[in-house]
Write a protein that holds these residues in place. Structure first.
Motif, PDB file in Angstrom:
ATOM      1  N   VAL A  35      36.416  50.833 -60.519  1.00  9.35           N
ATOM      2  CA  VAL A  35      36.188  51.852 -59.485  1.00  9.35           C
ATOM      3  C   VAL A  35      35.298  52.953 -60.025  1.00  9.35           C
ATOM      4  CG1 VAL A  35      37.307  53.662 -58.122  1.00  9.35           C
ATOM      5  CG2 VAL A  35      38.331  51.403 -58.264  1.00  9.35           C
ATOM      6  N   GLN A  36      34.338  53.333 -59.197  1.00 11.81           N
ATOM      7  CA  GLN A  36      33.440  54.445 -59.530  1.00 11.81           C
ATOM      8  C   GLN A  36      33.608  55.520 -58.465  1.00 11.81           C
ATOM      9  OE1 GLN A  36      29.534  52.776 -59.553  1.00 11.81           O
ATOM     10  NE2 GLN A  36      30.012  51.296 -61.159  1.00 11.81           N
ATOM     11  N   MET A  37      33.749  56.755 -58.901  1.00 16.01           N
ATOM     12  CA  MET A  37      33.869  57.877 -57.977  1.00 16.01           C
ATOM     13  C   MET A  37      32.530  58.604 -57.963  1.00 16.01           C
ATOM     14  SD  MET A  37      36.048  59.909 -56.127  1.00 16.01           S
ATOM     15  CE  MET A  37      37.665  60.126 -56.774  1.00 16.01           C
ATOM     16  N   ASP A  39      29.850  61.724 -56.568  1.00 12.69           N
ATOM     17  CA  ASP A  39      29.941  63.180 -56.408  1.00 12.69           C
ATOM     18  C   ASP A  39      30.413  63.592 -55.018  1.00 12.69           C
ATOM     19  OD1 ASP A  39      29.122  63.547 -59.008  1.00 12.69           O
ATOM     20  OD2 ASP A  39      26.998  63.785 -58.479  1.00 12.69           O
ATOM     21  N   ASP A  40      30.085  62.809 -54.016  1.00 10.58           N
ATOM     22  CA  ASP A  40      30.481  63.159 -52.647  1.00 10.58           C
ATOM     23  C   ASP A  40      31.912  62.725 -52.320  1.00 10.58           C
ATOM     24  OD1 ASP A  40      30.194  60.438 -52.496  1.00 10.58           O
ATOM     25  OD2 ASP A  40      28.756  60.453 -50.837  1.00 10.58           O
ATOM     26  N   GLY A  41      32.632  62.170 -53.335  1.00 14.62           N
ATOM     27  CA  GLY A  41      34.026  61.784 -53.144  1.00 14.62           C
ATOM     28  C   GLY A  41      34.218  60.352 -52.699  1.00 14.62           C
ATOM     29  N   THR A  42      33.122  59.632 -52.470  1.00 15.66           N
ATOM     30  CA  THR A  42      33.268  58.236 -52.083  1.00 15.66           C
ATOM     31  C   THR A  42      33.605  57.385 -53.293  1.00 15.66           C
ATOM     32  OG1 THR A  42      30.898  57.813 -52.339  1.00 15.66           O
ATOM     33  CG2 THR A  42      31.679  58.430 -50.122  1.00 15.66           C
ATOM     34  N   VAL A  43      34.237  56.287 -53.031  1.00 13.34           N
ATOM     35  CA  VAL A  43      34.670  55.362 -54.073  1.00 13.34           C
ATOM     36  C   VAL A  43      33.946  54.042 -53.854  1.00 13.34           C
ATOM     37  CG1 VAL A  43      36.661  54.137 -55.026  1.00 13.34           C
ATOM     38  CG2 VAL A  43      36.924  56.473 -54.221  1.00 13.34           C
ATOM     39  N   ALA A  44      33.475  53.429 -54.930  1.00 15.18           N
ATOM     40  CA  ALA A  44      32.767  52.151 -54.822  1.00 15.18           C
ATOM     41  C   ALA A  44      33.157  51.241 -55.978  1.00 15.18           C
ATOM     42  CB  ALA A  44      31.257  52.391 -54.843  1.00 15.18           C
ATOM     43  N   VAL A  45      33.051  49.952 -55.717  1.00 11.01           N
ATOM     44  CA  VAL A  45      33.284  48.946 -56.743  1.00 11.01           C
ATOM     45  C   VAL A  45      32.161  47.924 -56.623  1.00 11.01           C
ATOM     46  CG1 VAL A  45      34.832  47.157 -57.599  1.00 11.01           C
ATOM     47  CG2 VAL A  45      35.780  49.243 -56.633  1.00 11.01           C
TER      48      VAL A  45
END
Length: 123
Positions: free
Chosen positions: A100-102, A104-110
């Motif tokens: 998981v990567q967070m 700066d805008d608070g979104t989470v992506a994988v």
């Protein structure tokens, strides 16, 4: 506790009277010795279980354990993915969480990945 001690002293007194001994010798008390060994084995088992629990707690300080409720369709997909990879659903979720990567805008992506057994050697 006093009742148990009183019962034990009466048992020892009866043993001395029956055997004709004037002094209590634990080596001559088969039942008492057996009970003492059983008590020691239970005590040692409790000490060992406590030590294992303390070790587990120390190792788990940095771990997070969570209970996740998934919809049925998501759960079925997760189990299918895990089965294909030869893993449990929990192991696949752990690998997912590691990626998981967070932002700066608070979104989470994988990023897309293939679950593998080689990553779960410590679990």
């Amino acid at each position: 506790m006093w009742t148990a001690k009183h019962t034990e002293w009466r048992r020892i007194a009866a043993l001395l009277q029956t055997s004709g001994q004037h002094k209590y010798d634990p080596a001559q008390d088969v039942q008492g010795t057996t009970w003492a060994q059983e008590r020691e084995a239970r005590r040692q088992g409790a000490v060992d279980r406590h030590a294992a629990w303390v070790t587990e707690r120390q190792e788990a300080k940095d771990e997070l354990r969570a209970q996740v409720w998934l919809r049925a369709d998501v759960s079925r997909r997760l189990r299918a993915i895990a089965a294909r990879a030869g893993l449990s659903a929990e192991q696949v979720l752990a690998q997912l969480a590691q990626r998981v990567q967070m932002h700066d805008d608070g979104t989470v992506a994988v990023e897309p990945f293939t679950p593998s057994r080689g990553e779960d050697k410590g679990r």
